[in-house]
Design a protein around this motif. Structure first.
Motif, PDB file in Angstrom:
ATOM      1  N   MET A   1       0.861  -0.946  -0.027  1.00 51.62           N
ATOM      2  CA  MET A   1       0.037  -0.005  -0.017  1.00 51.62           C
ATOM      3  C   MET A   1       0.891   1.206   0.038  1.00 51.62           C
ATOM      4  O   MET A   1       1.756   1.399   0.947  1.00 51.62           O
ATOM      5  CB  MET A   1      -0.899  -0.191   1.275  1.00 51.62           C
ATOM      6  N   LYS A   2       0.564   2.100  -0.938  1.00 50.04           N
ATOM      7  CA  LYS A   2       1.420   3.274  -1.166  1.00 50.04           C
ATOM      8  C   LYS A   2       0.622   4.395  -0.554  1.00 50.04           C
ATOM      9  O   LYS A   2      -0.541   4.772  -0.638  1.00 50.04           O
ATOM     10  CB  LYS A   2       1.832   3.596  -2.529  1.00 50.04           C
ATOM     11  N   LYS A   3       1.424   5.445   0.384  1.00 47.05           N
ATOM     12  CA  LYS A   3       0.760   6.510   0.808  1.00 47.05           C
ATOM     13  C   LYS A   3       1.709   7.650   0.468  1.00 47.05           C
ATOM     14  O   LYS A   3       2.710   7.571   0.305  1.00 47.05           O
ATOM     15  CB  LYS A   3       0.763   6.254   2.517  1.00 47.05           C
ATOM     16  N   ARG A   4       0.849   8.926   0.391  1.00 47.09           N
ATOM     17  CA  ARG A   4       1.411  10.119  -0.024  1.00 47.09           C
ATOM     18  C   ARG A   4       1.283  10.857   1.354  1.00 47.09           C
ATOM     19  O   ARG A   4       0.246  11.315   1.713  1.00 47.09           O
ATOM     20  CB  ARG A   4       0.866  10.949  -1.045  1.00 47.09           C
ATOM     21  N   LEU A   5       2.438  11.563   1.766  1.00 46.21           N
ATOM     22  CA  LEU A   5       2.628  12.384   3.106  1.00 46.21           C
ATOM     23  C   LEU A   5       3.033  13.625   2.835  1.00 46.21           C
ATOM     24  O   LEU A   5       3.937  13.720   1.971  1.00 46.21           O
ATOM     25  CB  LEU A   5       3.262  11.727   4.095  1.00 46.21           C
ATOM     26  N   TYR A   6       2.470  14.337   3.579  1.00 46.78           N
ATOM     27  CA  TYR A   6       2.602  15.990   3.378  1.00 46.78           C
ATOM     28  C   TYR A   6       3.238  16.500   4.888  1.00 46.78           C
ATOM     29  O   TYR A   6       2.729  16.352   5.700  1.00 46.78           O
ATOM     30  CB  TYR A   6       1.601  17.015   2.980  1.00 46.78           C
ATOM     31  N   PHE A   7       4.349  17.115   4.836  1.00 43.57           N
ATOM     32  CA  PHE A   7       4.905  17.581   5.998  1.00 43.57           C
ATOM     33  C   PHE A   7       5.801  18.894   5.855  1.00 43.57           C
ATOM     34  O   PHE A   7       6.062  19.474   4.993  1.00 43.57           O
ATOM     35  CB  PHE A   7       5.993  16.365   6.481  1.00 43.57           C
ATOM     36  N   ASP A   8       5.868  19.570   7.286  1.00 44.56           N
ATOM     37  CA  ASP A   8       6.508  20.855   7.289  1.00 44.56           C
ATOM     38  C   ASP A   8       7.992  20.475   8.022  1.00 44.56           C
ATOM     39  O   ASP A   8       8.133  19.781   8.878  1.00 44.56           O
ATOM     40  CB  ASP A   8       5.722  21.542   8.251  1.00 44.56           C
ATOM     41  N   LYS A   9       8.988  21.395   7.786  1.00 45.30           N
ATOM     42  CA  LYS A   9      10.196  21.166   8.419  1.00 45.30           C
ATOM     43  C   LYS A   9      10.826  22.565   8.688  1.00 45.30           C
ATOM     44  O   LYS A   9      11.067  23.234   7.740  1.00 45.30           O
ATOM     45  CB  LYS A   9      11.163  20.356   7.392  1.00 45.30           C
ATOM     46  N   ASN A  10      10.605  22.865   9.762  1.00 47.40           N
ATOM     47  CA  ASN A  10      11.128  24.305  10.244  1.00 47.40           C
ATOM     48  C   ASN A  10      12.101  24.116  11.579  1.00 47.40           C
ATOM     49  O   ASN A  10      12.394  23.324  11.680  1.00 47.40           O
ATOM     50  CB  ASN A  10       9.975  25.155  10.212  1.00 47.40           C
ATOM     51  N   GLU A  11      11.971  25.509  12.072  1.00 49.01           N
ATOM     52  CA  GLU A  11      12.793  25.695  13.358  1.00 49.01           C
ATOM     53  C   GLU A  11      14.329  25.024  12.966  1.00 49.01           C
ATOM     54  O   GLU A  11      14.905  25.143  12.104  1.00 49.01           O
ATOM     55  CB  GLU A  11      12.123  25.288  14.382  1.00 49.01           C
ATOM     56  N   ASP A  12      14.725  24.170  14.054  1.00 48.05           N
ATOM     57  CA  ASP A  12      15.965  23.746  13.966  1.00 48.05           C
ATOM     58  C   ASP A  12      16.166  22.607  13.065  1.00 48.05           C
ATOM     59  O   ASP A  12      17.185  22.199  12.367  1.00 48.05           O
ATOM     60  CB  ASP A  12      16.413  23.048  15.161  1.00 48.05           C
ATOM     61  N   MET A  13      15.182  21.936  12.611  1.00 48.35           N
ATOM     62  CA  MET A  13      14.706  20.889  11.764  1.00 48.35           C
ATOM     63  C   MET A  13      15.323  21.207  10.145  1.00 48.35           C
ATOM     64  O   MET A  13      15.538  20.678   9.186  1.00 48.35           O
ATOM     65  CB  MET A  13      13.356  20.093  11.520  1.00 48.35           C
ATOM     66  N   LYS A  14      15.303  22.725   9.899  1.00 47.38           N
ATOM     67  CA  LYS A  14      15.559  23.113   8.761  1.00 47.38           C
ATOM     68  C   LYS A  14      17.030  23.092   8.499  1.00 47.38           C
ATOM     69  O   LYS A  14      17.537  23.168   7.211  1.00 47.38           O
ATOM     70  CB  LYS A  14      15.221  24.656   8.481  1.00 47.38           C
ATOM     71  N   TYR A  15      17.933  22.916   9.568  1.00 44.28           N
ATOM     72  CA  TYR A  15      19.392  22.583   9.207  1.00 44.28           C
ATOM     73  C   TYR A  15      19.820  21.252   8.974  1.00 44.28           C
ATOM     74  O   TYR A  15      20.942  20.689   8.863  1.00 44.28           O
ATOM     75  CB  TYR A  15      20.012  23.105  10.383  1.00 44.28           C
ATOM     76  N   ILE A  16      18.850  20.374   8.879  1.00 41.79           N
ATOM     77  CA  ILE A  16      19.442  18.867   8.444  1.00 41.79           C
ATOM     78  C   ILE A  16      19.182  18.598   7.040  1.00 41.79           C
ATOM     79  O   ILE A  16      18.230  19.225   6.338  1.00 41.79           O
ATOM     80  CB  ILE A  16      18.598  17.792   9.072  1.00 41.79           C
ATOM     81  N   SER A  17      20.333  18.032   6.416  1.00 42.02           N
ATOM     82  CA  SER A  17      20.456  17.924   4.947  1.00 42.02           C
ATOM     83  C   SER A  17      19.296  16.679   4.360  1.00 42.02           C
ATOM     84  O   SER A  17      18.661  16.105   5.280  1.00 42.02           O
ATOM     85  CB  SER A  17      21.744  17.332   4.719  1.00 42.02           C
ATOM     86  N   HIS A  18      19.314  16.760   2.939  1.00 37.41           N
ATOM     87  CA  HIS A  18      18.455  15.790   2.480  1.00 37.41           C
ATOM     88  C   HIS A  18      18.746  14.367   2.853  1.00 37.41           C
ATOM     89  O   HIS A  18      17.799  13.564   3.495  1.00 37.41           O
ATOM     90  CB  HIS A  18      18.484  16.004   1.226  1.00 37.41           C
TER      91      HIS A  18
END
Length: 195
Positions: A1-18
């Motif tokens: 089963m395939k799911k599509r997820l939508y997420f936010d990445k901000n505050e300190d989490m914006k500093y983690i690389s892909h």
């Protein structure tokens, strides 16, 4: 089963690389006890796919990822389990079932950015964007390559200290460099995709 997820990445989490984010999500799925399909081979990885990577230090909203589950799961339950395991600065907003043939790369090509800065800085960027041609030159293996980035601009507009920029599979950083704007002079926020 395939799911599509939508997420936010901000505050300190914006500093983690892909790459670090992929590792983070792998640990998050284990912590949330989500049973996912893994790739085959010597180094199995969860079967996940993403849209274009976000530059380090850029806040991102409504980012998209596809995830293959081993077992059927209600979307609300999946969201609840994932968000219970999320650190501050990372949050899942929605989940939906995905038809097998659907592809993020094909469906989410237009990225919407908000660039905030001083009026003079945004004016420099606007002048570049207004040109008939915006030619990027790269030298690779001794060969000169050119591409016209004007074709990658869907739309743009300034409202106060914000410039809204819609780009086709391109990072705004390349335009900042060509306009001779230091990334520290602006704040870039990826506010989602336009379908």
């Amino acid at each position: 089963m395939k799911k599509r997820l939508y997420f936010d990445k901000n505050e300190d989490m914006k500093y983690i690389s892909h790459l670090d984010m992929m590792r983070f999500l792998e640990r998050l799925l284990k912590k949330a006890k989500i049973e996912v399909k893994y790739s085959e081979g010597f180094h199995p990885r969860p079967r996940m796919s993403f849209g274009n990577p976000v530059s380090l230090g850029v806040e991102a909203y409504d980012e998209v990822m596809d995830l293959e589950l081993l077992v059927e799961m209600d979307n609300d339950i999946l969201l609840k389990k994932l968000n219970a395991a999320c650190p501050q600065g990372f949050k899942f907003n929605a989940a939906e079932d995905v038809p097998r043939k659907s592809s993020i790369a094909e469906e989410f090509q237009i990225m919407v950015y908000e660039i905030t800065g001083e009026a003079a800085v945004l004016e420099k960027l606007k002048k570049l964007l207004e040109q008939d041609e915006i030619v990027e030159v790269k030298i690779k293996s001794g060969k000169r390559k050119e591409r016209n980035l004007k074709d990658r601009i869907q739309s743009y507009g300034i409202d106060g200290n914000n410039l809204r920029l819609e780009l086709i599979n391109t990072s705004p950083n390349v335009f900042l460099g060509m306009a001779e704007i230091n990334p520290t002079e602006v704040k870039i926020k990826k506010i989602g995709y336009k379908k």
